[in-house]
Write an enzyme that holds these catalytic residues in place. Structure first.
Site, PDB file in Angstrom:
ATOM      1  N   ARG A  82       0.918  -1.174  -0.211  1.00  0.00           N
ATOM      2  CA  ARG A  82       0.138  -0.150  -0.143  1.00  0.00           C
ATOM      3  C   ARG A  82       0.891   1.295  -0.047  1.00  0.00           C
ATOM      4  O   ARG A  82       0.174   2.291  -0.013  1.00  0.00           O
ATOM      5  CB  ARG A  82      -1.143   0.068   1.175  1.00  0.00           C
ATOM      6  CG  ARG A  82      -1.921  -0.897   0.832  1.00  0.00           C
ATOM      7  CD  ARG A  82      -3.361  -0.467   1.962  1.00  0.00           C
ATOM      8  NE  ARG A  82      -3.137  -0.604   3.341  1.00  0.00           N
ATOM      9  CZ  ARG A  82      -4.015  -0.684   4.234  1.00  0.00           C
ATOM     10  NH1 ARG A  82      -5.277  -0.506   3.616  1.00  0.00           N
ATOM     11  NH2 ARG A  82      -3.888  -0.827   5.555  1.00  0.00           N
ATOM     12  N   ASP A  83       2.199   1.279   0.002  1.00  0.00           N
ATOM     13  CA  ASP A  83       2.785   2.447   0.088  1.00  0.00           C
ATOM     14  C   ASP A  83       4.237   2.277  -0.757  1.00  0.00           C
ATOM     15  O   ASP A  83       5.419   2.720  -0.350  1.00  0.00           O
ATOM     16  CB  ASP A  83       3.349   2.812   1.335  1.00  0.00           C
ATOM     17  CG  ASP A  83       3.540   4.433   1.352  1.00  0.00           C
ATOM     18  OD1 ASP A  83       3.186   5.077   0.388  1.00  0.00           O
ATOM     19  OD2 ASP A  83       4.133   4.768   2.330  1.00  0.00           O
ATOM     20  N   ILE A  84       4.216   1.825  -2.119  1.00  0.00           N
ATOM     21  CA  ILE A  84       5.305   1.465  -2.835  1.00  0.00           C
ATOM     22  C   ILE A  84       5.644   2.987  -3.564  1.00  0.00           C
ATOM     23  O   ILE A  84       4.685   3.506  -4.064  1.00  0.00           O
ATOM     24  CB  ILE A  84       4.871   0.674  -4.123  1.00  0.00           C
ATOM     25  CG1 ILE A  84       4.642  -1.111  -3.467  1.00  0.00           C
ATOM     26  CG2 ILE A  84       5.902   0.682  -5.143  1.00  0.00           C
ATOM     27  CD1 ILE A  84       5.893  -1.756  -2.844  1.00  0.00           C
TER      28      ILE A  84
END
Length: 229
Positions: A82-84
């Site tokens: 969810r936070d690439i």
């Protein structure tokens, strides 16, 4: 409410992959939880971008495949990062990458730390569905963010245009409406990344498809458009 620290500890112990930062130990020291991570030498990709570094095609290919492999492993464990983004992709001095920071990862059907209405992720690399409903995401979200990240590495700047002078609301609208500027990206990479950047997650290429298709000649899929509409 589960803390971000506890979330990351819970996630990291489930993952063992050469391109994911590894946990050496988890425990408590002086009544405080601790995670001991492997020691890494190098810089994250956001630092390299700030330094104005240009990457070779061979480097981008290698890192793209390494990231796809790492995400395939992550998703197989029922985990969505969810936070690439560039700052969460660490380039080691040996030339290999490690994916960092699983603090806001979603584990199977559980909900990680967030306040009502608070978005999860970093706007410039968020998928359309992540903006609309950040708690209900699928592996396709990570694929979108990875493609947005690599497009930025290739261009040297955001595919959302002049982000410094735009509001968060304007940037979110661009993402939801699919207004992405892929000019300056070679045809080969546009053909690889564009299927991962589709607004509709059902039409988006998966990591599995990408790994299988990557060795094919992308020049057969040239598209002269520079704006995804």
């Amino acid at each position: 409410v589960t803390s971000r620290f506890e979330t990351e500890a819970k996630v990291m112990v489930q993952l063992s992959h050469p391109n994911i930062s590894q946990v050496q130990d988890i425990g408590v020291y002086e009544n405080r939880p601790r995670i001991i991570m492997e020691y890494l030498e190098g810089k994250d990709m956001s630092q390299h971008l700030s330094d104005g570094r240009k990457f070779s095609d061979a480097e981008i290919e290698k890192w793209w495949e390494q990231c796809l492999s790492a995400l395939a492993h992550t998703h197989a464990q029922g985990i969505i990062h969810r936070d690439i983004k560039p700052s969460n992709i660490f380039l080691q001095t040996n030339g290999d990458i490690k994916i960092l920071d699983f603090g806001i990862a979603k584990v199977k059907d559980e909900i990680s730390m967030t306040s009502t209405g608070q978005g999860l992720g970093t706007i410039l690399y968020m998928s359309p569905e992540q903006i609309k409903d950040p708690k209900r995401v699928t592996p396709a979200t990570d694929i979108y963010s990875l493609a947005a990240t690599f497009a930025t590495l290739i261009k040297g700047k955001s595919i959302l245009g002049d982000t410094e002078n735009e509001s968060a609301y304007s940037l979110q609208n661009k993402i939801v409406e699919g207004k992405l500027d892929l000019s300056g990206i070679p045809d080969k990479w546009r053909a690889i990344l564009k299927p991962c950047l589709q607004s509709d997650k059902q039409e988006r290429s998966s990591y599995g498809t990408q790994l299988k298709e990557f060795d094919k000649d992308p020049n057969l899929q040239k598209d002269d458009r520079t704006i995804i509409d």
